[in-house]
Design a protein around this motif. Sequence first.
Motif, PDB file in Angstrom:
ATOM      1  N   GLY A  36       0.733  11.385   2.568  1.00 12.71           N
ATOM      2  CA  GLY A  36      -0.456  10.730   2.026  1.00 12.71           C
ATOM      3  C   GLY A  36      -1.349  10.047   3.035  1.00 12.71           C
ATOM      4  O   GLY A  36      -2.227   9.267   2.654  1.00 12.71           O
ATOM      5  N   ARG A  81       1.339   4.071  -3.366  1.00 14.94           N
ATOM      6  CA  ARG A  81       1.172   5.513  -3.150  1.00 14.94           C
ATOM      7  C   ARG A  81       2.466   6.287  -3.428  1.00 14.94           C
ATOM      8  O   ARG A  81       2.553   7.472  -3.124  1.00 14.94           O
ATOM      9  N   TYR A 122       0.825  -1.206   0.000  1.00 18.10           N
ATOM     10  CA  TYR A 122       0.000   0.000   0.000  1.00 18.10           C
ATOM     11  C   TYR A 122       0.859   1.255   0.000  1.00 18.10           C
ATOM     12  O   TYR A 122       0.452   2.304  -0.524  1.00 18.10           O
TER      13      TYR A 122
END
Length: 549
Positions: free
Chosen positions: A496, A242, A238
């Motif tokens: 993020g 990103r 993940y």
Amino acid sequence: MAGSCNLNWEEPNLTTYPGNPYPLGAFYDGHGINFALYSESATRVYLCLFRPAPDVPHELIEYARIRMRERTHHIWHIYLPDFEPGQIYAYRVDGPYDPKNGHRFNVNKLLMDPYARAITGILEWDDSLFGYDIQDESPDKDLTFSTVDSAPFMPKCIVIDSENFNWGGDTPPNTSFHETIIYELHVKGFTKLNLDIPEEIRGTYAGVAHQTTIEYFKKLGITAVELMPVQHFVTDRYLKDRGLTNYWGYHTLGFFAPDVRYSSSGTYGEQVLEFKRMVKRLHKAGIEVILDVVYNHTGEGNQLGPTLSFKGIDNKSYYRLNENDKRFYFDYTGTGNTLNCRLPNVLRLIMDSLRYWILDMHVDGFRFDLAATLARELHAVDRLSAFFDIIHQDPVIGRVKLLAEPWDLGEDGYQVGKFPPGWAEWNGKYRDCVRDYWRGEASMLSEFAERFTGSSDLYFEERRGPTASINFLTAHDGFTLNDLVSYNEKHNHENGEDNCDGESYNRSWNCGVEGPTDDENINKFRDCQKRNFLTTLFLSQGIPMLVAG
């Protein structure tokens, strides 16, 4: 490109011998290589050999797959005569795919040796790395079975010659605890932007060992560097999706292998020699090397995580699984899984790893991440656990510096002051108290005096002195010293996570203005506060720790 794994390989025309179950891993004896892998429930184990592709740079091809037929005490073993260091290898392991009973064998997945001393390449995220069909949209997709070969996207293991290094009379500094000053640093971050270090070695083990770096250490007055994780780790998918990375490295996969990303000299075993040269140079300067180690979990995540090593070798024999449904994992670490330190083979793995870093790599101590997890027996943290027992009786591990991060995310996980004699602890109560005192919180003087004089309320009952306390104000996971005097709130806006990551209650005070300011009086006051913090740290009884930066 991924494809299905061909299980109908003909046995290669290679001379093989039964070999020995010990030592575990790949061991070169001067005449050949012995391979040994622990798996209690496997039905077949294959040793896979690789070599560089002739026409494609950096690509490795599998040229031999050898069934390991010998098995002793759940250890599969084979010996290849005339093979030499530098051999590239990995495993495939077959057995039942029965997640509800804790088994996740999938022979289509290439697996890293838990005992690999060197690893080449880094994980390239791809759907084939998962033991199940990740594209399945059902909530039970981890019960499906993937037939796609993961080899093209996996790092590979390298056989090394552990005797191929001249330590030249290297001796550990053996600095007494009461004279120790610890400096926590990140191997890449500490030298990556240092223009006084040759560009080709910035951010590497060689950069930490450069004369400019050592001179800085000596000028600073520290006696030990505490390296954030250098054992080979993976970046979560993940994060990768990103455009981010696991910068800190608290997601270990190779507990014996120095991470290849910090090597300036090569990726096929050269990283081991570079690490040893770093230790040797630091020792010559009188500086100890302490490793931040993460034995509480691995980078394979939970039931929805990838199959990279332990999960495919023998999931049930390495991880703590839910007693009522072994499809799921206990998670005391916040990462999805927890290594099962109640099992003898897991304890052996940890002890073998620690001894290797002491005897072969000459490190001087360890800081155990989320150490409370390692001491959990059934569920509770137990200071009489097998982990503590085996550490204390070991004549090699018991003589080096042992530092604990004395908490985890499980029930009753905060164990500051509760570790047995022989351990020093990151004293989170010291950090919190000193921060509160200097920001003017009410009724702090009594506790401040306790923390300043060695936290006897935490350690005296067990006849542990002030050196049981690692005193620190800041560490890698939280505000810097400058942040402490500049912000009331966290501002993690650039990674993020929508400012949702990190601790929200930092016991900080911005001195009147949030963030940077041109107000001269506030800046002078902030500098004064920093001096107050540092003076307190170095005058307190206990072992001071600074964080680099």
